[in-house]
Design a protein around this motif. Structure first.
Motif, PDB file in Angstrom:
ATOM      1  N   LYS A   7     -17.622 -16.382 -15.035  1.00  0.00           N
ATOM      2  CA  LYS A   7     -16.952 -15.763 -16.186  1.00  0.00           C
ATOM      3  C   LYS A   7     -15.461 -15.575 -15.935  1.00  0.00           C
ATOM      4  N   ILE A   8     -15.084 -15.341 -14.701  1.00  0.00           N
ATOM      5  CA  ILE A   8     -13.672 -15.150 -14.357  1.00  0.00           C
ATOM      6  C   ILE A   8     -12.935 -16.495 -14.302  1.00  0.00           C
ATOM      7  N   ILE A   9     -13.604 -17.510 -13.828  1.00  0.00           N
ATOM      8  CA  ILE A   9     -12.956 -18.795 -13.556  1.00  0.00           C
ATOM      9  C   ILE A   9     -12.925 -19.735 -14.765  1.00  0.00           C
ATOM     10  N   ILE A  10     -13.886 -19.656 -15.677  1.00  0.00           N
ATOM     11  CA  ILE A  10     -14.016 -20.683 -16.718  1.00  0.00           C
ATOM     12  C   ILE A  10     -12.828 -20.735 -17.688  1.00  0.00           C
ATOM     13  N   VAL A  11     -12.231 -19.605 -18.022  1.00  0.00           N
ATOM     14  CA  VAL A  11     -11.093 -19.638 -18.958  1.00  0.00           C
ATOM     15  C   VAL A  11      -9.880 -20.321 -18.322  1.00  0.00           C
ATOM     16  N   PRO A  12      -9.440 -19.908 -17.118  1.00  0.00           N
ATOM     17  CA  PRO A  12      -8.316 -20.633 -16.514  1.00  0.00           C
ATOM     18  C   PRO A  12      -8.643 -22.111 -16.257  1.00  0.00           C
ATOM     19  N   TYR A  13      -9.890 -22.388 -15.898  1.00  0.00           N
ATOM     20  CA  TYR A  13     -10.301 -23.770 -15.675  1.00  0.00           C
ATOM     21  C   TYR A  13     -10.171 -24.585 -16.962  1.00  0.00           C
ATOM     22  N   THR A  14     -10.598 -24.011 -18.074  1.00  0.00           N
ATOM     23  CA  THR A  14     -10.502 -24.691 -19.366  1.00  0.00           C
ATOM     24  C   THR A  14      -9.046 -24.957 -19.731  1.00  0.00           C
ATOM     25  N   ARG A  58     -11.297 -41.971 -10.084  1.00  0.00           N
ATOM     26  CA  ARG A  58     -10.575 -40.833 -10.664  1.00  0.00           C
ATOM     27  C   ARG A  58     -10.818 -40.726 -12.173  1.00  0.00           C
ATOM     28  N   ILE A  59     -10.784 -41.821 -12.861  1.00  0.00           N
ATOM     29  CA  ILE A  59     -10.927 -41.787 -14.321  1.00  0.00           C
ATOM     30  C   ILE A  59     -12.385 -41.656 -14.744  1.00  0.00           C
ATOM     31  N   VAL A  60     -13.238 -42.554 -14.271  1.00  0.00           N
ATOM     32  CA  VAL A  60     -14.628 -42.566 -14.736  1.00  0.00           C
ATOM     33  C   VAL A  60     -15.391 -41.352 -14.213  1.00  0.00           C
ATOM     34  N   VAL A  65     -17.323 -35.382 -13.798  1.00  0.00           N
ATOM     35  CA  VAL A  65     -17.326 -34.219 -12.902  1.00  0.00           C
ATOM     36  C   VAL A  65     -16.522 -33.048 -13.458  1.00  0.00           C
ATOM     37  N   MET A  66     -15.388 -33.335 -14.067  1.00  0.00           N
ATOM     38  CA  MET A  66     -14.536 -32.251 -14.567  1.00  0.00           C
ATOM     39  C   MET A  66     -15.213 -31.422 -15.662  1.00  0.00           C
ATOM     40  N   PHE A  67     -16.259 -31.964 -16.279  1.00  0.00           N
ATOM     41  CA  PHE A  67     -16.908 -31.251 -17.371  1.00  0.00           C
ATOM     42  C   PHE A  67     -18.239 -30.613 -16.981  1.00  0.00           C
ATOM     43  N   VAL A  68     -18.659 -30.801 -15.733  1.00  0.00           N
ATOM     44  CA  VAL A  68     -19.892 -30.182 -15.246  1.00  0.00           C
ATOM     45  C   VAL A  68     -19.881 -28.659 -15.437  1.00  0.00           C
ATOM     46  N   ASN A 117     -17.819 -37.182 -20.829  1.00  0.00           N
ATOM     47  CA  ASN A 117     -17.658 -35.728 -20.766  1.00  0.00           C
ATOM     48  C   ASN A 117     -18.971 -35.026 -21.094  1.00  0.00           C
ATOM     49  N   THR A 118     -19.668 -35.524 -22.100  1.00  0.00           N
ATOM     50  CA  THR A 118     -20.946 -34.925 -22.496  1.00  0.00           C
ATOM     51  C   THR A 118     -21.989 -35.116 -21.400  1.00  0.00           C
ATOM     52  N   PHE A 119     -21.968 -36.255 -20.738  1.00  0.00           N
ATOM     53  CA  PHE A 119     -22.868 -36.476 -19.611  1.00  0.00           C
ATOM     54  C   PHE A 119     -22.586 -35.465 -18.501  1.00  0.00           C
TER      55      PHE A 119
END
Length: 139
Positions: A7-14, A58-60, A65-68, A117-119
């Motif tokens: 809960k603390i990390i998700i907003v700055p991460y977003t 990096r791209i694929v 991973v960035m959306f996990v 991203n959805t995956f």
């Protein structure tokens, strides 16, 4: 404990992720609006046209991973504990973000980004369920 940290990390991460999607990683404003609507084929074309494996990873993989972490949104919003609600909400949001990239010309509207991203969110959802089932006292 993990839920509190999340809960603390998700907003700055977003916010960091939005920065990357619009301004980071050498982004520039395109001269015209670009749309890539061929699912999977544009990623295959990208891979075939890229010499360095680092760029492909990096791209694929980055798009996955960035959306996990968004697969854990059910920890904050109980309605998103259901996979269907989570994926519908996420896909609606990522389509808006992709459209903003298109209209601002600070990126390309790509169906492959939406799919990858959805995956990533789906994988996050599976990891979240695994953690809840296996380590419920720590979550």
């Amino acid at each position: 404990m993990l839920k509190k940290i999340y809960k603390i990390i998700i907003v700055p991460y977003t916010l960091f992720l939005l920065y990357l999607m619009f301004l980071g990683m050498g982004r520039f404003q395109y001269d015209e609006n670009v749309v890539r609507l061929k699912p999977v084929l544009s990623t295959i074309e990208f891979i075939q046209g890229t010499i360095r494996w680092e760029d492909i990873i990096r791209i694929v993989l980055g798009n996955i991973v960035m959306f996990v972490p968004f697969g854990f949104l059910g920890w904050i919003f109980p309605k998103l504990k259901e996979l269907k609600s989570l994926l519908f909400s996420f896909m609606s949001t990522i389509i808006i973000v992709e459209a903003l990239q298109y209209f601002t010309r600070m990126g390309i509207f790509e169906t492959d980004d939406i799919i990858l991203n959805t995956f990533g969110v789906y994988l996050g959802f599976l990891i979240c369920r695994f953690l809840e089932n296996k380590f419920s006292r720590f979550v």
